[in-house]
Design a protein around this motif. Structure first.
Motif, PDB file in Angstrom:
ATOM      1  N   PHE A 186      11.336   3.696  91.366  1.00 40.96           N
ATOM      2  CA  PHE A 186      10.244   4.165  90.358  1.00 40.96           C
ATOM      3  C   PHE A 186      10.993   5.191  89.449  1.00 40.96           C
ATOM      4  CE2 PHE A 186       6.806   6.798  88.980  1.00 40.96           C
ATOM      5  CZ  PHE A 186       5.836   5.879  88.806  1.00 40.96           C
ATOM      6  N   CYS A 187      10.744   4.966  88.466  1.00 46.91           N
ATOM      7  CA  CYS A 187      11.570   5.868  87.238  1.00 46.91           C
ATOM      8  C   CYS A 187      10.409   6.914  86.847  1.00 46.91           C
ATOM      9  CB  CYS A 187      11.885   5.403  86.186  1.00 46.91           C
ATOM     10  SG  CYS A 187      12.293   6.532  84.727  1.00 46.91           S
ATOM     11  N   PRO A 188      10.637   8.321  87.412  1.00 40.18           N
ATOM     12  CA  PRO A 188       9.525   9.377  87.015  1.00 40.18           C
ATOM     13  C   PRO A 188       9.527   9.815  85.577  1.00 40.18           C
ATOM     14  CG  PRO A 188      11.561  10.318  88.219  1.00 40.18           C
ATOM     15  CD  PRO A 188      11.901   8.917  87.913  1.00 40.18           C
ATOM     16  N   SER A 189      10.425   9.351  84.735  1.00 39.72           N
ATOM     17  CA  SER A 189      10.298   9.684  83.480  1.00 39.72           C
ATOM     18  C   SER A 189       9.461   8.599  82.665  1.00 39.72           C
ATOM     19  CB  SER A 189      11.764   9.839  82.722  1.00 39.72           C
ATOM     20  OG  SER A 189      11.696   9.856  81.327  1.00 39.72           O
ATOM     21  N   CYS A 190       9.806   7.262  82.896  1.00 38.47           N
ATOM     22  CA  CYS A 190       9.314   6.165  82.373  1.00 38.47           C
ATOM     23  C   CYS A 190       8.139   5.835  83.007  1.00 38.47           C
ATOM     24  CB  CYS A 190      10.021   5.001  82.640  1.00 38.47           C
ATOM     25  SG  CYS A 190      11.543   4.892  81.436  1.00 38.47           S
ATOM     26  N   ASN A 191       7.796   6.396  84.282  1.00 35.63           N
ATOM     27  CA  ASN A 191       6.533   6.272  84.983  1.00 35.63           C
ATOM     28  C   ASN A 191       6.275   4.958  85.270  1.00 35.63           C
ATOM     29  OD1 ASN A 191       4.879   8.685  86.076  1.00 35.63           O
ATOM     30  ND2 ASN A 191       4.808   9.364  83.755  1.00 35.63           N
ATOM     31  N   LEU A 197      20.232   5.254  88.547  1.00 36.26           N
ATOM     32  CA  LEU A 197      19.695   5.710  87.298  1.00 36.26           C
ATOM     33  C   LEU A 197      18.851   4.605  86.627  1.00 36.26           C
ATOM     34  CD1 LEU A 197      22.764   7.721  85.522  1.00 36.26           C
ATOM     35  CD2 LEU A 197      21.044   8.375  87.235  1.00 36.26           C
ATOM     36  N   CYS A 198      17.693   4.857  85.948  1.00 32.41           N
ATOM     37  CA  CYS A 198      17.015   3.975  85.305  1.00 32.41           C
ATOM     38  C   CYS A 198      17.636   3.339  84.082  1.00 32.41           C
ATOM     39  CB  CYS A 198      15.673   4.979  84.750  1.00 32.41           C
ATOM     40  SG  CYS A 198      14.713   3.697  83.404  1.00 32.41           S
ATOM     41  N   GLU A 199      17.556   2.084  84.028  1.00 30.00           N
ATOM     42  CA  GLU A 199      18.261   1.285  82.998  1.00 30.00           C
ATOM     43  C   GLU A 199      17.796   1.674  81.509  1.00 30.00           C
ATOM     44  OE1 GLU A 199      18.385  -2.458  80.506  1.00 30.00           O
ATOM     45  OE2 GLU A 199      16.759  -1.725  81.844  1.00 30.00           O
ATOM     46  N   ARG A 200      16.634   2.001  81.645  1.00 30.33           N
ATOM     47  CA  ARG A 200      16.038   2.147  80.233  1.00 30.33           C
ATOM     48  C   ARG A 200      16.165   3.670  79.765  1.00 30.33           C
ATOM     49  NH1 ARG A 200      10.525  -0.812  80.612  1.00 30.33           N
ATOM     50  NH2 ARG A 200       9.910   0.525  78.947  1.00 30.33           N
ATOM     51  N   CYS A 201      16.031   4.591  80.690  1.00 35.61           N
ATOM     52  CA  CYS A 201      16.218   6.037  80.057  1.00 35.61           C
ATOM     53  C   CYS A 201      17.427   6.905  80.741  1.00 35.61           C
ATOM     54  CB  CYS A 201      14.602   6.683  80.333  1.00 35.61           C
ATOM     55  SG  CYS A 201      14.477   7.122  81.928  1.00 35.61           S
ATOM     56  N   GLY A 202      17.976   6.321  81.868  1.00 39.31           N
ATOM     57  CA  GLY A 202      19.029   7.124  82.420  1.00 39.31           C
ATOM     58  C   GLY A 202      18.654   8.295  83.598  1.00 39.31           C
TER      59      GLY A 202
END
Ligand SMILES: [Zn+2]
Ligand SMILES: [Zn+2]
Length: 737
Positions: free
Chosen positions: A76-81, A95-100
């Motif tokens: 789960f990406c806490p930034s992209c939620n 790391l999240c592929e979209r936002c790092g």
């Protein structure tokens, strides 16, 4: 994502508005750059007319059991939620592929596509011309490993365990089962009963994530029972520990503390026996004095008649194969295959995506939407900021519906689909974008696909390029196509870096803006420079001086073809050299284009232009050879500088478009330098004279002879039964009608 970022800055832009305005902007950029697409085939994946078919595929996969819902720990990406697929979590730092942002684990009920059903097929690249690196990345990601399932006898029944290292079986000194294992009660002795019950109770309150966290203190409890190690008959204690989960494998493991880090820590914590069974080349390990597990390759020891066998995952190591054969022979285990690949998590807690076409009914359970009701449309009046829960959840009009089976009030699934699904099959839709009764037209698809050549970045290796292969196989199994792979040839382009040799980024201030460049130089110079900047598959740093050089090259081409020539004379030798240079350039440029070497193709054209510029005079311009040269140059530059080529074409008295012309072909005989004449006979009769290189091989001579029109005419009458070459003199073909 962009709309979310804009909203975070305080601007309120609806994702739809933003997406369509971006599409418009990009269309303009493409057209300005001279990208020659058939714009009537344009598709927009966020249009309901497109995502309707994402939903249709989802329903077909749901009906086939290829789409299913499961509760388990997910990334789960806490930034992209939102949750992410494992493929979208990058690197060891996760790391999240979209936002790092570093991802966290959460336990959620999510939808999955059963890509693992195709794991073996996805390992097969036969017949594909794909870069080795991509094939290797996919192969490693799928991670097929062969091991063994081994049975350990206990008083409660036999415990099956899977191990990738059956060559370490003699070092299995204890077993560990999950607290939820069905044998727990039967295996627990009276003395241990209280301790075990307490431990199981505590484990229940922990999440899988807490249980598997690395570096945490090892906890566990002895059952009071023993299992029989099947290879040496030893009684080994059975423990319960929460780091073993029921969801993975069999819920039981054999512990080999000498050669597994986690087992080693557990053994030291609870004072269990450690027996090394794999020795490094230069060392003799002793259980009591080991300070850490030895996980490298080595030679089997303490393993009865296998002592001395090479063990490990190395290709030369026979340990694993031999032990598996032994287990099967003794009927105590069998070979088994496992994969690293997991099913594709496709649920996203995002607003902007394809709604998952699923309805939950109290009576009927999980029901797919009726195909006739597709698309399940994404409402536009919504608060789309991600909160970790799907925004659609708070939209009553979307949420509440009726059950397609029984008609009672029901609710919709509110997660949306991973946008990687949009791109997993889009090229099929290009062929018939308006078809409204099926995602694609079988006949058109049969005529145009599979894709001959596909280009894209290496960063897609285990994302888009893996998902597309999976989808293609699903589409095949749905009966739309009769082949297995989407893209026959794949090539990865390199990356163009900033002038400072670093990846372009706004924060570094080294971004080169294509719009500004096109405004300054024109599209053709920018295009030519992009092809000339370096090897296409490797990329290079941006260089403003080099783009000036490319501009001069196109200007010289313009002058060569259109400027008035000065007076001058030419010799027969000049003509011969010109012809050689032109045909040699056609040959080289053609081969370079086919091999994606656009930079050297341009270099070839540059040297031909230089050569012709030196030779240019009013007389030579009138010759056929000269005209052949400039015609070839215009055609060869056309794919790279389409606007200039078209303009030159019209100014040299052509009426139709150069982009409808055939690619130039070269004449092999023009490439012959130090040449001799040879006579060609067919059945003893002289039919032609050919010119070949003095040192030409027999094969080359025959090829030139056969290509001669006058000879070919006679060869066409029958079958060549003999080919005679008399060096430097003649060739004779014996032909039977
Ligand atoms: Zn993210
Ligand atoms: Zn129902």
């Amino acid at each position: 994502n962009a709309a979310v970022k804009a909203a975070q800055r305080g601007e309120n832009v609806h994702p739809a508005t933003l997406t369509y305005s971006q599409i418009e902007k990009m269309d303009k950029q493409f057209k300005q750059m001279g990208a020659m697409f058939d714009w009537s085939k344009k598709i927009v994946t966020c249009d309901p007319e497109y995502y309707k078919w994402n939903q249709w595929f989802f329903i077909q996969m749901f009906n086939k059991g290829l789409a299913y819902k499961k509760h388990s720990p997910v990334d789960f990406c806490p930034s992209c939620n939102t949750t992410l697929a494992r493929e979208q979590v990058v690197g060891d730092d996760k790391l999240c592929e979209r936002c790092g942002t570093p991802v966290v684990k959460k336990e959620l009920s999510q939808w999955y596509f059963k890509i693992t059903d195709y794991a073996d097929e996805l390992l097969d690249f036969s017949g594909l011309d794909w870069p080795k690196r991509v094939r290797e990345m996919q192969t490693n990601w799928i991670g097929r490993s062969e091991g063994a399932e081994v049975s350990f006898e206990t008083k409660a029944g036999s415990l099956e365990v899977f191990t990738t290292r059956p060559d370490t079986l003699w070092g299995a000194t204890f077993m560990v089962i999950a607290p939820e294992h069905q044998y727990v009660a039967d295996l627990t002795s009276d003395e241990q009963k209280q301790a075990v019950e307490q431990y199981v109770e505590t484990a229940k309150r922990k999440t899988e994530i807490e249980r598997q966290a690395e570096g945490k203190e090892k906890t566990g409890v002895f059952t009071g029972s023993y299992a029989k190690n099947p290879v040496n008959g030893k009684d080994i204690p059975i423990w319960i520990a929460d780091y073993v989960l029921m969801g993975y494998g069999t819920g039981a493991i054999m512990a080999v503390p000498a050669h597994d880090t986690r087992d080693f820590e557990f053994a030291r914590a609870f004072n269990l026996e450690i027996i090394p069974v794999i020795m490094p080349a230069d060392q003799n390990l002793v259980g009591e004095t080991m300070t850490e597990a030895y996980t490298g390759d080595g030679i089997m020891a303490n393993s009865a008649h296998f002592d001395g066998t090479l063990a490990g995952k190395d290709a030369d190591a026979e340990g694993i194969t031999k032990v598996i054969a032994y287990l099967e022979e003794k009927n105590i285990g069998k070979k088994q295959v496992t994969y690293r690949l997991r099913d594709w998590l496709v649920s996203r807690q995002r607003y902007w995506g394809t709604p998952i076409p699923i309805i939950y009914c109290d009576d009927c359970g999980t029901v797919a939407a009726n195909e006739a009701d597709l698309p399940v449309e994404l409402p536009t009046d919504i608060e789309f900021m991600p909160t970790g829960e799907s925004p659609l959840n708070s939209h009553q009009g979307f949420l509440n519906t009726s059950c397609p089976k029984c008609g009672k009030a029901a609710t919709r699934e509110t997660d949306t689909l991973d946008t990687f699904i949009d791109s997993s099959w889009y090229w099929f839709r290009y062929l018939s974008p308006d078809k409204d009764d099926a995602p694609m037209d079988k006949n058109i698809v049969a005529a145009w696909t599979p894709v001959d050549t596909y280009t894209g970045g290496i960063e897609h290796a285990i994302l888009h390029l893996l998902y597309s292969r999976f989808f293609t196989k699903v589409i095949r199994d749905l009966g739309f196509i009769n082949y297995d792979e989407p893209f026959k040839q794949l090539r990865n382009q390199g990356m163009i870096l900033g002038e400072d040799n670093q990846k372009m980024s706004k924060s570094r201030g080294n971004v080169v803006n294509p719009d500004d460049l096109v405004a300054d130089y024109g599209a053709d110079i920018v295009r030519s420079y992009l092809m000339f900047i370096g090897p296409w598959d490797q990329g290079a740093p941006w260089n403003y001086q080099a783009i000036e050089g490319v501009a001069r090259f196109l200007n010289r081409l313009w002058a060569l073809i259109l400027d008035q020539a000065n007076e001058g004379i030419f010799t027969k030798k000049d003509i011969k050299e010109l012809k050689f240079a032109v045909h040699n350039a056609i040959k080289e440029v053609t081969e370079d284009f086919e091999g994606f070497r656009f930079n050297t193709a341009i270099a070839e054209m540059m040297s031909l232009i230089n050569m012709m510029t030196k030779l240019k005079s009013a007389c030579i311009v009138g010759t056929d050879e000269w005209q052949e040269g400039i015609t070839a140059l215009m055609k060869m530059i056309a794919p790279i500088a389409p606007h200039i080529a078209e303009e030159l074409w019209h100014r040299t008295a052509h009426n139709s478009s150069i982009h409808l012309e055939a690619w130039p072909s070269y004449d092999a005989s023009a490439l012959v330098k130090d040449s001799i004449n040879m006579v060609v006979q067919v059945n003893g009769k002289v039919r032609a004279q050919i010119e070949v290189a003095a040192d030409a091989s027999k094969d080359d001579i025959l090829a030139v002879a056969k290509a001669d029109d006058k000879v070919a005419k006679y060869l066409a009458d029958g079958q060549i039964v003999r080919e005679i070459v008399v060096p430097k003199k003649l060739i004779n073909f014996v032909v039977k009608a």
